[in-house]
Write a protein that holds these residues in place. Structure first.
Motif, mmCIF file in Angstrom:
data_model
loop_
_atom_site.group_PDB
_atom_site.id
_atom_site.type_symbol
_atom_site.label_atom_id
_atom_site.label_comp_id
_atom_site.label_asym_id
_atom_site.label_seq_id
_atom_site.Cartn_x
_atom_site.Cartn_y
_atom_site.Cartn_z
ATOM 1 N N LEU A 112 0.838 -1.210 0.000
ATOM 2 C CA LEU A 112 0.000 0.000 0.000
ATOM 3 C C LEU A 112 0.872 1.258 0.000
ATOM 4 C CD1 LEU A 112 -2.672 -1.108 2.673
ATOM 5 C CD2 LEU A 112 -2.876 -1.167 0.176
ATOM 6 N N ALA A 113 2.183 1.070 -0.008
ATOM 7 C CA ALA A 113 3.098 2.221 0.071
ATOM 8 C C ALA A 113 2.912 3.113 -1.156
ATOM 9 C CB ALA A 113 4.538 1.722 0.152
ATOM 10 N N GLY A 114 3.046 4.405 -0.957
ATOM 11 C CA GLY A 114 2.998 5.319 -2.084
ATOM 12 C C GLY A 114 1.595 5.548 -2.616
ATOM 13 N N ALA A 115 0.560 5.142 -1.829
ATOM 14 C CA ALA A 115 -0.831 5.279 -2.315
ATOM 15 C C ALA A 115 -1.152 6.752 -2.571
ATOM 16 C CB ALA A 115 -1.793 4.724 -1.265
ATOM 17 N N THR A 116 -1.782 7.029 -3.699
ATOM 18 C CA THR A 116 -2.098 8.438 -4.015
ATOM 19 C C THR A 116 -3.605 8.681 -4.111
ATOM 20 O OG1 THR A 116 -2.032 7.966 -6.371
ATOM 21 C CG2 THR A 116 0.044 8.701 -5.356
ATOM 22 N N TRP A 117 -4.430 7.675 -3.794
ATOM 23 C CA TRP A 117 -5.895 7.840 -3.949
ATOM 24 C C TRP A 117 -6.442 8.838 -2.931
ATOM 25 C CZ3 TRP A 117 -8.828 6.493 0.318
ATOM 26 C CH2 TRP A 117 -8.223 5.625 1.247
ATOM 27 N N PHE A 118 -5.764 9.034 -1.809
ATOM 28 C CA PHE A 118 -6.248 9.968 -0.799
ATOM 29 C C PHE A 118 -5.416 11.236 -0.917
ATOM 30 C CE2 PHE A 118 -8.937 10.709 2.751
ATOM 31 C CZ PHE A 118 -8.249 11.439 3.692
ATOM 32 N N GLY A 119 -6.028 12.325 -1.392
ATOM 33 C CA GLY A 119 -5.300 13.529 -1.787
ATOM 34 C C GLY A 119 -4.774 14.340 -0.619
ATOM 35 N N LEU A 120 -3.544 14.085 -0.251
ATOM 36 C CA LEU A 120 -2.930 14.846 0.857
ATOM 37 C C LEU A 120 -2.111 15.979 0.257
ATOM 38 C CD1 LEU A 120 -1.900 11.748 2.972
ATOM 39 C CD2 LEU A 120 -3.586 13.477 3.632
#
Ligand code: FO1
Length: 320
Positions: free
Chosen positions: A90-98
């Motif tokens: 799950l590392a580097g996940a970009t679906w949650f816009g931080l």
């Protein structure tokens, strides 16, 4: 003191409206943490941050969450790794816009928690750093996670709130909602004090199931609210059969409740004496009264300072 039970965007807007009718130093927000998640190793509390940023006047006005004038360079830089990471990672996940500025809040909160501070302390430090006069309380210092069982997926998958709300864009049907950890977690002493000793308790126009549900699921909270039900007033997040923001109406249907102010009334009747409904729902006032909660008809869409002031004033008057 005015205590307000809060979820995210709708609650944040109502807290701002409340400033037009009451001194913000007298307001305590009790905030849902069931939406919280850990991503990139960072502790993220979306409803706390949405309320903090909104009350600081720093919220992004279009999104309703995150900071204005935000950039997402860190997220776009993570895409490189997301594309090459091993299966199952799950590392580097970009679906949650931080956003890049928003990340500072999560870095600070995570480091302070690692030093042994509790979420109540860190929330107060962040609010002070943003000069927010209202007292902001997480509902608990222990983790509670809203989990949704989906019906559409053959294996009735169970997903976290943010996976449901953001990754799946909440356009999947919900079979059931659970609040993992709510039995073991305790509402903080500050929260129970804010419920017992407030002059009035208001329930903000948040999702009654996934935003108010986690707070009510904590041991003793519902009983404490029912004990002072006469001075508890809720505002319906549903206007004219639709939620002003998010999936509240559809969730009510999926969970067997009416997707209207009557469904909301059914959920709140045990803990609140009155429910504020918009004139669009005045024809349902009798049905609301029939489930045991007093309807108060008042424009509920905070589209201007006048509308906001009127809603806050009417809600306070109904509670007093
Ligand atoms: N909501 C979205 O719809 N998409 C996002 O990418 C997203 C990112 C995000 C980052 C930080 C934060 O504090 C909130 C964020 N939200 C996002 C909102 C979040 O899902 C909230 O839990 C909902 O607004 C419900 O309260």
């Amino acid at each position: 003191v005015i205590s307000v039970l809060c979820g995210g965007v709708g609650a944040a807007r109502f807290l701002r409206a409340l400033r037009l009718a009451a001194d913000p130093h007298d307001t305590t927000a009790i905030i849902n943490t069931g939406d919280d998640c850990v991503l990139h190793g960072l502790s993220i509390s979306p409803d706390i941050d949405t309320i903090t940023y909104t009350l600081a006047g720093a919220i992004d006005p279009d999104r309703g969450w995150g900071l204005r004038d935000e950039s997402f360079r860190t997220m776009s830089s993570l895409r490189r790794y997301e594309n090459t990471r091993p299966a199952g990672s799950l590392a580097g996940a970009t679906w949650f816009g931080l956003g890049d500025q928003d990340l500072a809040t999560h870095l600070y909160r995570t480091a302070r928690l690692a030093e042994g501070a509790n979420l109540t302390q860190v929330t107060a430090e962040v609010a002070a750093a943003w000069d927010v006069p209202e007292r902001l309380l997480p509902m608990s210092d222990e983790p509670v996670r809203t989990m949704l069982t989906l019906t559409e997926a053959a294996d009735s998958a169970v997903v976290s709130f943010q996976e449901y709300f953001v990754k799946l864009r909440h356009d999947v049907a919900v079979g059931s909602v659970a609040f993992d950890g709510a039995e073991q977690a305790m509402p903080t002493a500050d929260v129970m004090d804010a419920i017992a000793n407030a002059e009035v308790v208001l329930i903000a126009p948040s999702n009654p199931l996934v935003s108010l549900g986690p707070i009510r699921a904590l041991p003793g909270v519902d009983a404490a609210l029912a004990a002072r039900r006469q001075s508890v007033v809720a505002i319906s997040p549903i206007v004219g059969g639709a939620a002003l923001k998010g999936p509240a109406a559809r969730m009510l249907t999926e969970l067997g409740l009416e997707p209207s102010v009557v469904g909301v009334a059914t959920l709140y009747a045990p803990i609140a004496r009155a429910l504020v409904i918009d004139p669009a729902d005045a024809d349902l006032a009798e049905a609301v009264a029939a489930v045991g909660i007093e309807p108060v008809v008042c424009p509920s869409i905070m589209s201007s300072d006048d509308a906001s002031r009127q809603l806050a004033t009417a809600t306070l008057a109904a509670a007093r």
